[in-house]
Every structure is written in structure tokens, then in C-alpha cells.
Scaffold this motif. Structure first.
Motif, PDB file in Angstrom:
ATOM      1  N   GLY A   1       0.890  -1.270   0.011  1.00 33.85           N
ATOM      2  CA  GLY A   1      -0.051  -0.271  -0.065  1.00 33.85           C
ATOM      3  C   GLY A   1       0.873   1.243   0.096  1.00 33.85           C
ATOM      4  O   GLY A   1       0.565   2.222   0.893  1.00 33.85           O
ATOM      5  N   THR A   2       1.784   1.424  -0.769  1.00 32.89           N
ATOM      6  CA  THR A   2       2.694   2.496  -0.860  1.00 32.89           C
ATOM      7  C   THR A   2       3.073   2.969  -2.352  1.00 32.89           C
ATOM      8  O   THR A   2       2.222   2.494  -3.183  1.00 32.89           O
ATOM      9  N   VAL A   3       3.604   4.228  -2.404  1.00 36.32           N
ATOM     10  CA  VAL A   3       3.944   4.824  -3.730  1.00 36.32           C
ATOM     11  C   VAL A   3       4.903   3.818  -4.435  1.00 36.32           C
ATOM     12  O   VAL A   3       5.802   3.192  -3.942  1.00 36.32           O
ATOM     13  N   GLY A   4       4.558   3.671  -5.548  1.00 35.15           N
ATOM     14  CA  GLY A   4       5.494   3.071  -6.475  1.00 35.15           C
ATOM     15  C   GLY A   4       5.637   1.591  -6.598  1.00 35.15           C
ATOM     16  O   GLY A   4       6.235   0.902  -7.382  1.00 35.15           O
ATOM     17  N   ILE A   5       4.313   1.120  -5.998  1.00 36.58           N
ATOM     18  CA  ILE A   5       4.018  -0.568  -6.477  1.00 36.58           C
ATOM     19  C   ILE A   5       3.622  -0.740  -8.221  1.00 36.58           C
ATOM     20  O   ILE A   5       2.889   0.344  -8.553  1.00 36.58           O
TER      21      ILE A   5
END
Length: 333
Positions: free
Chosen positions: A289-293
Motif C-alpha cells: 500500500g505504498t507509492v511506486g507499486i
């Protein structure tokens, strides 16, 4: 023998022409890493925002690995420019109202005539976004623009793994009402600034003289790369852009006898897109659930998950309306 009419779009094709994956140079990988670091740093906030500048969950979801690369490509691999454009789009998405204001209920009056329809996929698996100006039914330019953006977002919801762009199919037949220069420039600005690398092709048919002159007038405002994607009066089947069973029969030469029935199409589209988006976000949360996945990581099981066609969604909704006790029984079990 009577032809069965289609009232909703089809499921993505099981087989599509593969688009070669972009092989990044080492320097390009480092550029993406810098963007990732910028948006992932502790305490990051959007600059020059009056409200809370911390990224919301949906904004982190939007800032995928592929999204970062789309903005890098659009800025000719200039990291600082890509970051500025990404932040500009993040602020625009908030201000435009994509997360709260532009709801299905608010935008539905624009949809009732079927002037903008999502139907079928091209040979690369790109969703087809039909625009039919002759069906224009409103005069409020602001909501017309919001509707175009809403449908563009739904197009993105219908993109399977490895698909990042869409096809516009614009038909100027039947005394099409030409949008104003101001409205056209606003939509073009939104597309170019906030949806870079999203247009596969723009296929335009039945172009009368005045509309042709109109396109000549707005061409200077269109990015040269986008201009190359414009095709006037194509035969989309013979040209190998669409398979027959993925494009409408009327005007476009496919074998799908499509009829827009708002009561069937609209709830099915809204439900299908929400189901897919919810499923992707659930997967995204499970893997961090983070940026950049990577979009490919949270979309990888779409075919085994909520990938049924809008037609199937419509049938399911109809059955539930006819026999609501079925769902109650499931909940009790």
C-alpha cells in the motif's frame, strides 16, 4: 434470423497483441528511483496546498511505478520536470474533484443519451472510448468536461495488466454538435497535462468540412506526438486496429449490433469499474500500500477476479433486483 443487440461492453479479449516491455537503461532506472525517493520520504507533503498536503491512500495508489515512468517519458526523462508535473496533477486531481465531487450520481445526467460510451477493446487490449457529438444533451460546459474526465477514469479502470492506453473513436455523423473552442482546449489541456502517455489512437470518422477546419484550428494546441496518433476516416477492422467482435457495426464496420440503453448500461459500467478498482486496491494494500507499486503486481489476478463483462454485471444486477432474497440468504450463511 434476428441479430442480438448488445447493450453493454464486452470483456477484454483473451488474446491480444503483446506490446514489448520497455527496457530501461541504468540511468533511467536511477531516474525512476529518484522520483520514488521524492514521494516516499518521511513527512512528504504536496507543496502549495491549502488543505492537508499529506498524500491520501488513493493518491499513493495512483503514484504507481508505471505512472512515474509515464511522466518521465512525457518529460523526455527529466526528473525535476517529471516531479513537478506529477505534483501538478496530484493537486489538479484534488481541485477537479475526482475523489469526492464527480460521483456517478452527479455526472449521470450527462450520460443518459450515450454520447460517450466505453465499448470493446482493440487488438492490443486497449479500451475503446466512443464519442458521439450528435447526442449532446446538455449546455453546461463545466459538467461536460467533468463527464469526459469521469469516463476517461473509467477507461483506466477497464485496462487489464500491461495495458496503459486507450483508443478514442469519434463519430461526427448525424449533424454532430461541435464543441466550443474553449471547451476543446480545456479538454486537450487536461489530456496532455494530466493523462500523459494514455492515448493509443484517436480515430475520427465522418469529418465534415467545418469540423475538418476546426481540427486544423486546434492542431497547433496539440502535442506533436499526439497529432501523429490522429487517424481520419480509418477502416478500423481492415486496418487491423480492432477485431470485428470488439467494435460496433454502425459506422465502424464491426459485427457488434450495439444499442445504448441507459438503464442497462450505466449501472453495469459503474458497478464493474468499482468492483475492479476495489479489487486492485485490496491487492495493493496486501503488497504494501505504498507509492511506486507496479500496476502489473496488483492487476495480475484480474482475469481470475472481477473481470466479467459489463453485460454479465448487468445480468447479475437484474437478477438481484428480481430476487433480492438471494443476497440476503448468502449474507445469512
Amino acid at each position: 434470423m434476428a441479430t442480438t443487440k448488445a447493450h453493454t461492453t464486452s470483456a477484454p479479449p483473451k488474446e491480444k497483441v503483446a506490446v514489448p516491455a520497455l527496457e530501461l537503461k541504468e540511468t533511467q532506472k536511477q531516474m525512476q528511483a529518484k522520483i520514488q525517493e521524492h514521494f516516499s520520504k518521511t513527512g512528504y507533503t504536496l507543496p502549495a496546498t491549502e488543505e492537508n498536503g499529506s498524500l491520501m491512500e488513493e493518491e499513493k495508489f495512483w503514484l504507481s511505478y508505471e505512472c512515474q515512468l509515464r511522466y518521465l517519458r512525457a518529460t523526455k526523462w527529466k526528473v525535476d520536470d517529471a516531479i513537478k508535473r506529477l505534483e501538478s496533477t496530484l493537486k489538479w486531481r484534488r481541485e477537479f474533484g475526482l475523489y469526492a465531487h464527480i460521483t456517478p450520481e452527479y455526472i449521470e445526467p450527462e450520460a443518459v443519451t450515450g454520447k460517450e460510451i466505453l465499448f470493446g477493446y482493440d487488438v492490443y487490449g486497449r479500451p475503446g472510448f466512443y464519442m458521439i457529438p450528435s447526442r449532446q444533451n446538455t449546455t453546461e460546459a463545466t459538467r461536460q468536461i467533468e463527464f469526459a474526465v469521469y469516463m476517461l477514469e473509467r477507461c483506466i479502470d477497464l485496462m487489464d495488466e500491461s495495458v496503459e492506453s486507450l483508443d478514442l473513436l469519434i463519430n461526427f455523423a448525424d449533424k454532430a454538435k461541435n464543441p466550443s473552442m474553449s471547451t476543446s482546449r480545456t479538454v486537450l489541456s487536461i489530456l496532455q497535462n494530466h493523462y500523459p502517455e494514455r492515448l493509443g489512437k484517436a480515430l475520427i470518422i465522418n469529418v465534415p468540412y467545418l469540423v475538418n477546419m476546426f481540427f486544423k484550428l486546434i492542431t497547433p494546441f496539440i502535442d506533436p506526438v499526439t497529432v501523429q496518433k490522429l487517424k481520419f476516416n480509418p477502416d478500423v477492422v481492415k486496418d487491423g486496429i480492432f477485431a470485428e467482435d470488439q467494435v460496433m457495426k454502425d459506422y465502424w464496420g464491426g459485427n457488434q449490433d450495439f444499442e445504448y440503453v441507459h438503464e442497462k448500461y450505466w449501472p453495469a459500467l459503474v458497478n464493474l469499474c468499482k468492483t475492479r478498482k476495489d479489487h486492485w486496491m485490496e491487492n495493493w494494500r496486501k503488497i504494501g500500500g505504498t507509492v511506486g507499486i507496479r500496476e502489473s503486481d496488483y492487476k495480475s489476478d484480474t482475469r481470475d477476479g472481477p473481470s466479467e463483462s459489463i453485460e454479465a454485471q448487468s445480468e447479475t444486477t437484474h437478477k438481484r433486483e428480481q430476487n433480492p432474497s438471494t443476497d440476503v440468504a448468502k449474507e445469512e450463511n
